[in-house]
Enzyme design. Structure first.
Site, mmCIF file in Angstrom:
data_model
loop_
_atom_site.group_PDB
_atom_site.id
_atom_site.type_symbol
_atom_site.label_atom_id
_atom_site.label_comp_id
_atom_site.label_asym_id
_atom_site.label_seq_id
_atom_site.Cartn_x
_atom_site.Cartn_y
_atom_site.Cartn_z
ATOM 1 N N LYS A 17 3.127 89.968 -31.198
ATOM 2 C CA LYS A 17 3.727 89.401 -30.178
ATOM 3 C C LYS A 17 4.769 88.926 -30.084
ATOM 4 C CE LYS A 17 -0.837 89.379 -27.461
ATOM 5 N NZ LYS A 17 -1.560 88.609 -26.531
ATOM 6 N N GLY A 22 1.270 77.727 -39.965
ATOM 7 C CA GLY A 22 1.963 76.931 -38.966
ATOM 8 C C GLY A 22 2.946 76.162 -39.119
ATOM 9 N N ARG A 54 -5.666 77.426 -52.316
ATOM 10 C CA ARG A 54 -5.073 75.777 -51.711
ATOM 11 C C ARG A 54 -5.506 74.702 -52.838
ATOM 12 N NH1 ARG A 54 -5.887 76.527 -45.283
ATOM 13 N NH2 ARG A 54 -3.793 77.276 -44.970
#
Ligand code: ADP
Ligand code: MG
Length: 400
Positions: free
Chosen positions: A199, A380, A38
């Site tokens: 999931k 995200g 990063r």
């Protein structure tokens, strides 16, 4: 894509103070930065601004201090590592707003770089408090957002500030937005999406959005089990969200309506043990999974068929591994299909964009991250983009 200003539109910035929102949220162990990816991602923007004579003031969050001043989450811990990566001295300023910060940066010269303290030491950051945004804006003449990974949050340093100063996308932000636009904004067709991972429940919105956007939806990983079970297939002891069967069927129906072909595996790799190189290991048709077995990867016939699908496509977006890739040999399908995608990309046949924490790890494991057109490390924010959501940090730049 609506347009936003980039560093090309800056004009003369010599002596101007640029507040630059970056992602310095690096992993640490024993007070050392363990992965500086990063930090390196900020270099094009920071170097360019400093070389143009701007006074560069870096804004970032670090961990989740929730409005408290936590010494273990101080950006002072990252300053030395950042300075080494940048190859220039970097000053640390103990607040991101207020009189002390202003006094501390007052003597900075064109080309100087400073890191301002963790924006989340102020509760107003995550509340997008206008007063905090105003106090931060008082330190700068212009604002650059180079943190796509934080753009899904409407926080003071990612959203509020963009309305208070002339606002620009930094180079990393610009590259990310362009790549994403090419993949799902106005892609060349046919478009394939690979969605894998553990999931269905964590990626429902992604699936719902993608069926309206892509021509081929390839479902792998644990989530494929939920779809197989919904179609009445016995998946034994596999990771499976049985209660989501109606939702899975709805998604298949929506795909049908939208002319999106859904690809589920017809062969799978199963074992009774979730362990590396287990003694019980076999490949079978999805209809032959025994009651005590788990599906831990998709099978070789499925991978071959999927490779053929990719060969007909011009664009690919990929989120989520096809199997439990951390545990060999359940990495095989992911590695093989990733290699096919990278080879097609290198041959100029495919634009390939991938993202997601485990996806990036899986592509690195396969040794093909460099073979993709673009690999997003944004987590995200990447997923919210795949859900078709407008990211507030990006929207604020477009409005500016
Ligand atoms: P990402 O971080 O890229 O968005 P996810 O977090 O959704 O991906 O999923 C990654 C995880 O899914 C990995 O830890 C992988 O082991 C797991 N996984 C994939 N396939 C299976 C499977 N068949 N059974 C159990 N776990 C699986
Ligand atoms: Mg993950």
């Amino acid at each position: 894509m609506t347009s936003f200003r980039t560093l090309d539109d800056l004009g003369e910035v010599r002596g101007k103070r640029a507040l630059v929102r970056v992602d310095l949220n690096v992993p640490m162990a024993d007070l050392e930065v363990t992965d500086d990816t990063r930090l390196r991602a900020t270099l094009p923007t920071v170097t360019e601004l400093a070389d143009k004579g701007a006074i560069v003031l870096l804004l970032a969050h670090f961990g989740r201090p929730k409005g408290e001043k936590r010494p273990d989450m101080s950006l002072s811990l990252v300053t030395r590592a950042y300075s080494e990566v940048l190859g220039r001295p970097v000053r640390f300023v103990g607040d991101c707003q207020g009189e002390n910060a202003a006094a501390n940066v007052a003597d900075m010269q064109p080309g100087d770089v400073a890191i301002l303290e963790n924006t989340r030491f102020h509760a107003g950051e995550e509340k997008n408090d206008p007063a905090l945004a105003k106090a931060m804006a008082a330190l700068g003449d212009l604002y650059v957002n180079d943190a796509f990974s934080a753009a899904h949050r409407a926080h003071a340093s990612t959203e509020g500030l963009a309305h208070l100063l002339p606002a620009y996308a930094g180079r990393a932000m610009e590259a990310e937005l362009k790549a994403l636009e090419k993949a799902l904004g106005e892609p060349e067709r046919p478009v394939a999406a690979v969605v894998g991972g553990a999931k269905v429940s964590s990626k429902l919105e992604v699936l719902r959005h993608l069926v309206t956007k892509v021509d081929h939806l390839i479902i792998g990983g644990g989530m494929a089990n939920t779809f197989l079970a919904a179609r009445g297939i016995d998946v034994g002891k596999s990771l499976c969200e049985h209660e989501l069967a109606p939702t899975a069927l709805e998604i298949l129906e929506a795909a049908d309506q939208a002319n999106c072909t859904v690809h589920l595996p017809y062969d799978v790799v199963v074992s009774t043990q979730f362990a590396a190189n287990p003694s019980s290991l076999r490949t079978c048709n999805v209809h032959e999974v025994a009651a005590d077995e788990m599906i831990l990867d998709i099978g070789p016939a499925a991978v071959e068929a999927l490779a053929d699908v990719l060969k007909t496509c011009r664009t690919l977006v990929w989120n989520g591994p096809l199997g439990a890739f951390e545990t060999p040999p359940f990495d095989r399908a992911t590695v093989q299909l990733a290699r096919t995608a990278a080879a097609l990309t290198q041959a100029g046949q495919l634009v390939s964009v991938a993202g997601g924490g485990d996806t990036v790890a899986a592509l690195n494991h396969a040794g093909v991250a460099d073979g993709f057109t673009f690999v997003s490390t944004a987590g995200g924010a990447f997923l919210e983009w795949m859900e078709g959501k407008e990211l507030p940090g990006v929207k604020a730049l477009e409005a500016a």
